[in-house]
Design an enzyme around this catalytic site. Structure first.
Site, PDB file in Angstrom:
ATOM      1  N   ASP A  45      28.257  21.322  20.428  1.00 62.99           N
ATOM      2  CA  ASP A  45      28.994  21.628  19.202  1.00 62.99           C
ATOM      3  C   ASP A  45      28.730  23.053  18.736  1.00 62.99           C
ATOM      4  O   ASP A  45      27.889  23.766  19.290  1.00 62.99           O
ATOM      5  CB  ASP A  45      28.588  20.650  18.093  1.00 62.99           C
ATOM      6  N   TYR A  72      17.642  16.532  25.153  1.00 61.77           N
ATOM      7  CA  TYR A  72      17.854  17.462  24.048  1.00 61.77           C
ATOM      8  C   TYR A  72      16.533  17.725  23.337  1.00 61.77           C
ATOM      9  O   TYR A  72      15.652  16.861  23.274  1.00 61.77           O
ATOM     10  CB  TYR A  72      18.852  16.900  23.037  1.00 61.77           C
TER      11      TYR A  72
END
EC number: 5.4.99.12
Length: 264
Positions: A52, A110
């Site tokens: 994003d 992540y």
């Protein structure tokens, strides 16, 4: 025509995200433009995961097709010469036609970086999320363990999630503190849209004492994202690794948190 794969790192602050969008600056757009300038070919790239806006990557993996004959060194140096300073090609290799940067991946990891201090970080403010209230890291660790394993993560998906199934497998969640920085690493078979940020946001609320250690279990039971209203800031999020079956011979990215800590 041959298929190549490339490892890319980038800072996401100046971009709308990975995916190309009309009239908005994206990372994909810059990489494809650099490939065109270097090769003279209009090359379409396919990534492991569409990050994003403002999300960073220590390792993003892409693949593409080309007729150009160049050494791997020439690809790296040539394409990087046309890229902005905050995007970098780390490696390029030839891969089997069956390889796909996204669909061949068996796991992703992540990293989320929290600056937990009464004052904001002047140097790293663009690369971490500032939380001014002291967080209870032990409560965060206990709550995080409720998410390990295979679950329906509907409560943690974003409103734009289009995945066919909301079941995912989380292999581990590691939470470490170094000075005033808290590092959260999550490895899973894959992630739903905004899943990582929503997990972190709720862990932060637990760390603040605004939610109990059982809050994660409640969210898993509810299976409804309207209850999970806490989403962490994207600037603290890093795609830190992508894993593939060994037979694809994708270069291993030996990211070690202890080396990352040396920066701080």
């Amino acid at each position: 025509m041959k298929k190549l794969a490339a490892g890319i790192s980038y800072q996401g602050n100046n971009y709308c995200g990975w995916q190309s969008q009309k009239n908005i600056i994206s990372i994909q757009e810059y990489v494809e433009l650099a490939l065109f300038k270097f090769s003279g070919e209009k090359i379409k790239i396919y990534c492991a995961g569409r990050t994003d806006a403002k999300v960073h990557a220590l390792l993003q993996v892409v693949h593409f097709y080309t007729d150009i004959k160049r050494s791997y060194r020439q690809w790296i140096l040539g394409v990087n010469s046309y890229l902005p300073y905050d995007i970098s090609i780390m490696w390029v290799i030839k891969v089997h036609n069956n390889f796909h940067a996204r669909y061949s991946a068996i796991a992703k990891k992540y990293l989320y970086l929290i600056h937990n201090n009464i004052s904001r970080s002047g140097i790293f403010r663009k690369y971490c999320f500032n939380v001014f209230i002291s967080l209870n890291i032990n409560d965060m660790k206990k709550a995080a363990q409720k998410l390990i394993g295979k679950h329906d993560f509907s409560s943690f998906k974003g409103s734009e999630c289009q995945s066919k199934t909301t079941y995912r497998v989380i292999y581990y969640i590691r939470i470490n503190k170094y000075k005033e920085y808290i590092f959260v690493e999550i490895k899973a078979n894959s992630f739903l849209n905004h899943m990582m940020r929503n997990i972190i946001g709720n862990l932060i609320e637990i760390g603040k004492g605004k939610k109990s250690k059982e809050w994660m279990s409640e969210l898993l039971f509810l299976k409804n994202n309207k209850f999970s209203i806490f989403s962490a800031d994207p600037k603290g999020l890093y795609l830190s690794n992508v894993y593939y079956p060994f037979y694809f011979n994708i270069p291993k990215f030996n990211f070690k948190l202890k080396n990352f800590l040396k920066i701080f």
